[in-house]
Scaffold this motif. Structure first.
Motif, PDB file in Angstrom:
ATOM      1  N   LYS A  52       0.851  -1.120   0.051  1.00 40.60           N
ATOM      2  CA  LYS A  52       0.169  -0.009  -0.043  1.00 40.60           C
ATOM      3  C   LYS A  52       0.891   1.218   0.075  1.00 40.60           C
ATOM      4  O   LYS A  52       2.002   1.212   0.562  1.00 40.60           O
ATOM      5  N   ARG A  53       0.114   2.264  -0.748  1.00 41.59           N
ATOM      6  CA  ARG A  53       0.806   3.411  -0.452  1.00 41.59           C
ATOM      7  C   ARG A  53       0.442   4.450   0.765  1.00 41.59           C
ATOM      8  O   ARG A  53      -0.862   4.607   0.913  1.00 41.59           O
ATOM      9  N   PHE A  54       1.281   4.981   1.536  1.00 50.19           N
ATOM     10  CA  PHE A  54       0.957   5.792   2.790  1.00 50.19           C
ATOM     11  C   PHE A  54       1.628   7.027   2.711  1.00 50.19           C
ATOM     12  O   PHE A  54       2.817   7.296   2.268  1.00 50.19           O
ATOM     13  N   ILE A  55       0.723   8.052   3.107  1.00 44.42           N
ATOM     14  CA  ILE A  55       1.046   9.359   3.304  1.00 44.42           C
ATOM     15  C   ILE A  55       0.442   9.948   4.802  1.00 44.42           C
ATOM     16  O   ILE A  55      -0.404   9.704   5.094  1.00 44.42           O
ATOM     17  N   ALA A  56       1.714  10.388   5.230  1.00 44.27           N
ATOM     18  CA  ALA A  56       1.425  11.193   6.644  1.00 44.27           C
ATOM     19  C   ALA A  56       1.508  12.583   6.443  1.00 44.27           C
ATOM     20  O   ALA A  56       2.476  13.116   6.072  1.00 44.27           O
ATOM     21  N   LEU A  57       0.621  13.404   6.309  1.00 43.77           N
ATOM     22  CA  LEU A  57       0.388  14.890   6.336  1.00 43.77           C
ATOM     23  C   LEU A  57       0.699  15.205   7.735  1.00 43.77           C
ATOM     24  O   LEU A  57      -0.024  15.104   8.749  1.00 43.77           O
ATOM     25  N   THR A  58       1.779  16.488   7.653  1.00 41.80           N
ATOM     26  CA  THR A  58       2.095  16.799   8.900  1.00 41.80           C
ATOM     27  C   THR A  58       2.219  18.461   8.854  1.00 41.80           C
ATOM     28  O   THR A  58       2.673  18.885   7.876  1.00 41.80           O
ATOM     29  N   PHE A  59       1.605  19.106   9.935  1.00 42.33           N
ATOM     30  CA  PHE A  59       1.575  20.658   9.925  1.00 42.33           C
ATOM     31  C   PHE A  59       2.388  20.985  11.241  1.00 42.33           C
ATOM     32  O   PHE A  59       2.143  20.494  12.329  1.00 42.33           O
ATOM     33  N   ASP A  60       3.265  22.054  10.914  1.00 40.44           N
ATOM     34  CA  ASP A  60       4.368  22.368  11.922  1.00 40.44           C
ATOM     35  C   ASP A  60       3.837  24.056  12.226  1.00 40.44           C
ATOM     36  O   ASP A  60       3.253  24.648  11.660  1.00 40.44           O
ATOM     37  N   ASP A  61       4.169  24.186  13.546  1.00 40.33           N
ATOM     38  CA  ASP A  61       4.400  25.788  14.005  1.00 40.33           C
ATOM     39  C   ASP A  61       2.822  26.414  14.541  1.00 40.33           C
ATOM     40  O   ASP A  61       2.721  27.397  15.082  1.00 40.33           O
ATOM     41  N   GLY A  62       1.799  25.606  14.279  1.00 39.23           N
ATOM     42  CA  GLY A  62       0.694  26.149  14.850  1.00 39.23           C
ATOM     43  C   GLY A  62       0.316  25.615  16.182  1.00 39.23           C
ATOM     44  O   GLY A  62       1.254  25.250  16.940  1.00 39.23           O
ATOM     45  N   PRO A  63      -0.900  26.003  16.749  1.00 37.57           N
ATOM     46  CA  PRO A  63      -2.029  26.355  16.092  1.00 37.57           C
ATOM     47  C   PRO A  63      -2.120  27.784  15.840  1.00 37.57           C
ATOM     48  O   PRO A  63      -1.346  28.674  16.495  1.00 37.57           O
ATOM     49  N   SER A  64      -2.962  28.157  14.981  1.00 35.85           N
ATOM     50  CA  SER A  64      -3.125  29.528  14.087  1.00 35.85           C
ATOM     51  C   SER A  64      -4.598  29.465  13.680  1.00 35.85           C
ATOM     52  O   SER A  64      -5.209  28.735  13.701  1.00 35.85           O
ATOM     53  N   GLN A 116      -2.946   6.125   0.837  1.00 32.26           N
ATOM     54  CA  GLN A 116      -3.913   6.110   2.086  1.00 32.26           C
ATOM     55  C   GLN A 116      -3.071   7.189   3.262  1.00 32.26           C
ATOM     56  O   GLN A 116      -2.103   7.317   3.271  1.00 32.26           O
ATOM     57  N   PHE A 117      -3.935   7.980   3.592  1.00 35.25           N
ATOM     58  CA  PHE A 117      -3.491   9.106   4.704  1.00 35.25           C
ATOM     59  C   PHE A 117      -3.660   8.500   6.295  1.00 35.25           C
ATOM     60  O   PHE A 117      -4.689   8.137   6.568  1.00 35.25           O
ATOM     61  N   LEU A 118      -2.513   8.690   6.872  1.00 38.43           N
ATOM     62  CA  LEU A 118      -2.374   8.140   8.130  1.00 38.43           C
ATOM     63  C   LEU A 118      -1.789   9.222   9.098  1.00 38.43           C
ATOM     64  O   LEU A 118      -1.209  10.147   8.526  1.00 38.43           O
ATOM     65  N   THR A 119      -2.325   9.312  10.304  1.00 38.73           N
ATOM     66  CA  THR A 119      -1.772   9.937  11.400  1.00 38.73           C
ATOM     67  C   THR A 119      -0.374   9.332  11.693  1.00 38.73           C
ATOM     68  O   THR A 119       0.059   8.240  11.265  1.00 38.73           O
ATOM     69  N   GLN A 171     -11.973  14.026   4.407  1.00 39.85           N
ATOM     70  CA  GLN A 171     -12.125  12.662   5.184  1.00 39.85           C
ATOM     71  C   GLN A 171     -10.572  12.428   5.298  1.00 39.85           C
ATOM     72  O   GLN A 171     -10.256  11.222   5.003  1.00 39.85           O
ATOM     73  N   VAL A 172      -9.869  13.018   5.547  1.00 45.88           N
ATOM     74  CA  VAL A 172      -8.486  12.954   6.006  1.00 45.88           C
ATOM     75  C   VAL A 172      -7.869  13.257   7.218  1.00 45.88           C
ATOM     76  O   VAL A 172      -8.183  14.146   7.522  1.00 45.88           O
ATOM     77  N   LYS A 173      -7.271  12.303   7.913  1.00 45.86           N
ATOM     78  CA  LYS A 173      -6.511  12.557   8.966  1.00 45.86           C
ATOM     79  C   LYS A 173      -5.209  13.143   8.925  1.00 45.86           C
ATOM     80  O   LYS A 173      -4.345  12.603   8.229  1.00 45.86           O
ATOM     81  N   ALA A 174      -4.652  14.024   9.905  1.00 44.69           N
ATOM     82  CA  ALA A 174      -3.143  14.552   9.594  1.00 44.69           C
ATOM     83  C   ALA A 174      -2.664  14.527  11.247  1.00 44.69           C
ATOM     84  O   ALA A 174      -3.433  14.226  12.199  1.00 44.69           O
ATOM     85  N   THR A 175      -1.527  15.049  11.180  1.00 45.74           N
ATOM     86  CA  THR A 175      -0.709  15.293  12.406  1.00 45.74           C
ATOM     87  C   THR A 175      -0.289  16.391  12.415  1.00 45.74           C
ATOM     88  O   THR A 175       0.566  17.131  11.729  1.00 45.74           O
ATOM     89  N   PHE A 176      -0.354  17.194  13.718  1.00 45.81           N
ATOM     90  CA  PHE A 176      -0.080  18.454  14.138  1.00 45.81           C
ATOM     91  C   PHE A 176       0.813  18.684  14.940  1.00 45.81           C
ATOM     92  O   PHE A 176       0.785  18.262  16.013  1.00 45.81           O
ATOM     93  N   PHE A 177       2.101  19.237  14.765  1.00 43.43           N
ATOM     94  CA  PHE A 177       3.400  19.227  15.585  1.00 43.43           C
ATOM     95  C   PHE A 177       3.180  20.724  15.991  1.00 43.43           C
ATOM     96  O   PHE A 177       3.500  21.883  15.610  1.00 43.43           O
ATOM     97  N   ILE A 178       2.765  20.825  17.420  1.00 42.89           N
ATOM     98  CA  ILE A 178       2.211  21.910  18.002  1.00 42.89           C
ATOM     99  C   ILE A 178       3.561  22.716  18.538  1.00 42.89           C
ATOM    100  O   ILE A 178       4.274  22.162  19.210  1.00 42.89           O
ATOM    101  N   LEU A 179       3.406  24.122  18.517  1.00 41.83           N
ATOM    102  CA  LEU A 179       4.564  24.956  18.939  1.00 41.83           C
ATOM    103  C   LEU A 179       3.918  25.491  20.245  1.00 41.83           C
ATOM    104  O   LEU A 179       3.077  26.129  20.159  1.00 41.83           O
ATOM    105  N   GLY A 180       4.634  25.575  21.238  1.00 40.27           N
ATOM    106  CA  GLY A 180       4.054  26.001  22.716  1.00 40.27           C
ATOM    107  C   GLY A 180       3.505  27.557  22.529  1.00 40.27           C
ATOM    108  O   GLY A 180       2.545  28.050  23.027  1.00 40.27           O
TER     109      GLY A 180
END
Length: 216
Positions: free
Chosen positions: A19-31, A200-203, A45-54
């Motif tokens: 299978k093909r896997f993608i992990a969408l990640t977002f940095d420096d939020g929230p905003s 396929q999108f994965l956390t 209908q996609v799940k992602a991971t948010f790398f939170i900045l304090g």
């Protein structure tokens, strides 16, 4: 740190999965941009991971709950975005523990994943993270969405990045740290094009299970 380096250190054998896997990640939020991104992810209908900045969390504490309620994963990106290879062990521990404490208040998740600012990591900082039971995560595709001077389209950078034999990729985008209108505009096109390619999108916890066979 790439996957092969991580696996070699941990003695992990990558799963042979077609299978093909993608992990969408977002940095420096929230905003405020995070809320727009959440709407897009929910619609598609996609799940992602948010790398939170304090320091961003301090400004927009309520947005973390929206991320969690939508079923996304949250992870640690330090309190103040330092180059962790240039700070002391004690400062690094404070950067991590302070944010983890804040995240656990709302996220009700085990915060296992950490992205070093600027992707800066060395043997010493890797060992500190390992002792803490924290997994450092870099990326395979850097969209450079923070660089507003680039004229090419973000989605074109993603499609260039998925070329090659490897069927699993981590994508770096940003939901904070500056103007992110271009990221918001590009995201639906990025998702649709990747879906057309069969990804396929994965956390991040799902990704580590499917790629490394690690439950986290």
């Amino acid at each position: 740190m790439n996957k092969n380096t991580y696996c070699k250190r941990k003695g992990i054998i990558l799963r042979n999965d077609s299978k093909r896997f993608i992990a969408l990640t977002f940095d420096d939020g929230p905003s405020p941009y995070t809320l727009e991104i959440l709407k897009i992810l929910k619609t598609l209908q996609v799940k992602a991971t948010f790398f939170i900045l304090g320091e961003s969390l301090d400004k927009y504490p309520g947005i973390l709950q929206a991320i969690v309620e939508d079923g996304h994963s949250v992870a640690n990106h330090t309190m103040n975005h330092p180059d962790i290879t240039q700070i002391s062990r004690d400062v690094l521990l404070e950067e991590i523990h302070t944010l983890n404490t804040e995240l656990k208040k709302s996220a009700v998740q085990d915060i296992r994943f950490f992205r070093p600012p600027y992707g800066a990591i060395n043997e010493e900082t890797y060992q500190i993270l390992h002792e803490l039971g924290i997994i450092p995560v870099l990326w395979d595709i850097d969209t450079n969405d923070w660089d507003l001077s680039q004229e090419d389209q973000i989605e074109d950078r993603v499609m260039d990045g998925i070329r090659g034999e490897k069927e699993y990729k981590i994508i770096l985008m940003h939901d904070g740290g500056g103007p992110r209108e271009r990221t918001v505009q590009a995201l639906p096109r990025v998702i649709e094009k990747l879906k057309q390619k069969g990804y396929q999108f994965l956390t991040m916890p799902e990704y580590f299970y499917h790629v490394y066979n690690i439950k986290s």
